[in-house]
Scaffold this motif. Structure first.
Motif, PDB file in Angstrom:
ATOM      1  N   THR A  99       0.853  -1.389  -0.001  1.00 40.09           N
ATOM      2  CA  THR A  99       0.119   0.337  -0.085  1.00 40.09           C
ATOM      3  C   THR A  99       0.819   1.281   0.028  1.00 40.09           C
ATOM      4  OG1 THR A  99      -1.437  -1.480   0.975  1.00 40.09           O
ATOM      5  CG2 THR A  99      -1.663   1.228   0.997  1.00 40.09           C
ATOM      6  N   LEU A 100       2.337   1.219   0.605  1.00 36.38           N
ATOM      7  CA  LEU A 100       2.681   2.399   0.731  1.00 36.38           C
ATOM      8  C   LEU A 100       3.644   2.715  -0.695  1.00 36.38           C
ATOM      9  CD1 LEU A 100       4.783   4.657   2.672  1.00 36.38           C
ATOM     10  CD2 LEU A 100       5.634   2.759   3.262  1.00 36.38           C
ATOM     11  N   ALA A 101       3.868   1.599  -1.181  1.00 35.24           N
ATOM     12  CA  ALA A 101       4.310   1.201  -2.124  1.00 35.24           C
ATOM     13  C   ALA A 101       3.570   2.080  -3.688  1.00 35.24           C
ATOM     14  CB  ALA A 101       5.024  -0.258  -2.401  1.00 35.24           C
ATOM     15  N   ILE A 126      -4.355  -0.223   7.822  1.00 36.57           N
ATOM     16  CA  ILE A 126      -3.466   0.160   7.365  1.00 36.57           C
ATOM     17  C   ILE A 126      -2.840   1.411   7.098  1.00 36.57           C
ATOM     18  CG2 ILE A 126      -2.118  -0.082   4.834  1.00 36.57           C
ATOM     19  CD1 ILE A 126      -2.942  -3.178   4.419  1.00 36.57           C
ATOM     20  N   ILE A 127      -4.507   2.738   6.435  1.00 38.66           N
ATOM     21  CA  ILE A 127      -4.671   3.413   6.351  1.00 38.66           C
ATOM     22  C   ILE A 127      -4.015   4.163   7.178  1.00 38.66           C
ATOM     23  CG2 ILE A 127      -5.527   5.651   5.497  1.00 38.66           C
ATOM     24  CD1 ILE A 127      -5.194   4.041   2.762  1.00 38.66           C
ATOM     25  N   ALA A 152      -1.258  10.845  -0.578  1.00 41.83           N
ATOM     26  CA  ALA A 152       0.221  10.973  -0.901  1.00 41.83           C
ATOM     27  C   ALA A 152       0.819  11.010   0.376  1.00 41.83           C
ATOM     28  CB  ALA A 152       0.637  12.392  -1.968  1.00 41.83           C
ATOM     29  N   THR A 153       3.019  10.800  -0.218  1.00 41.97           N
ATOM     30  CA  THR A 153       3.570  10.653   1.199  1.00 41.97           C
ATOM     31  C   THR A 153       3.676  12.363   1.403  1.00 41.97           C
ATOM     32  OG1 THR A 153       5.121  10.747  -0.840  1.00 41.97           O
ATOM     33  CG2 THR A 153       4.419   8.886   0.804  1.00 41.97           C
TER      34      THR A 153
END
Length: 226
Positions: A99-101, A126-127, A152-153
């Motif tokens: 998910t992060l990727a 997770i979020i 977004a990161t």
């Protein structure tokens, strides 16, 4: 500025970076000085170069990340320094890493778009974990029915993974699949040892319907958006 004054500025910057416990930008470092004696940007940049060279051959280095400059232990010494801490590095589920990727490479992206790519439901845990670690944030809402949040990161994501910009992420062409991206991210997490206290660790992250639930948890935290 003469050699004596340069050395004094260097010592002040070194002391500030050792004390701050977080990255400091060039402007934040300049603001340590009264306006009348404040070094010009060019002088401060030169001082930081000098400080970086002074770290050569030592166990730590001066590193520039998205939020500024910081001292951190060199990666090759991480196995020894890690023994100072009783807590083990946090392990993350494959679901969280994938998910992060996806957020990192496809941002801004909605939860529904992540689920379409991965083919499984993304757990709310997770979020929430990614947001609690300040690695992702909501940057808007997509103009479709339901107006889903777009993720977004963050700058902290860049800091944690020793990046200054998103352009430094490995090109997707060099990575075969999401699972490989997840492994690369986890390797970075395991190797990351900075001058930070491990006491601020969040709790274990959630998993989604594809991930196992028996993974270890312990842990540490570090994009900025265009």
């Amino acid at each position: 500025m003469n050699e004596e004054n340069l050395r004094r500025v260097q010592n002040i910057v070194e002391a500030a970076l050792l004390t701050a416990g977080r990255p400091l930008s060039l402007e934040q470092l300049r603001e340590l000085f009264e306006e009348a004696e404040r070094p010009a940007r060019q002088i401060m940049e030169h001082v930081l170069v000098m400080l970086g060279k002074a770290c050569e051959g030592r166990g730590f280095e001066l590193r520039k990340v998205a939020s500024g400059y910081r001292f951190q232990v060199r990666q090759e010494y991480a196995p020894w320094v890690g023994r100072l801490f009783e807590e083990k590095p946090q392990r993350y589920s494959r679901a969280l890493l994938e998910t992060l990727a996806l957020i990192a490479y496809r941002q801004p992206i909605t939860r529904g778009e992540i689920e379409d790519i991965r083919g499984v439901t993304v757990s709310s845990n997770i979020i929430r974990t990614l947001q609690e670690r300040e690695w992702v944030r909501v940057v808007g809402h997509k103009d479709v029915p339901g107006r889903p949040a777009m993720y977004a990161t963050t700058r902290q994501f860049l800091d944690y993974f020793n990046l200054t910009t998103l352009e430094q992420l490995p090109p997707l062409a060099e990575i075969r699949d999401l699972e490989e991206i997840g492994r690369e991210i986890e390797q970075e997490i395991q190797a990351e040892i900075k001058f930070e206290s491990p006491e601020s660790s969040p709790g274990p992250e959630g998993t989604d319907s594809e991930a196992s639930t028996g993974e270890e948890s312990a842990g540490d935290s570090s994009t900025t958006l265009h």
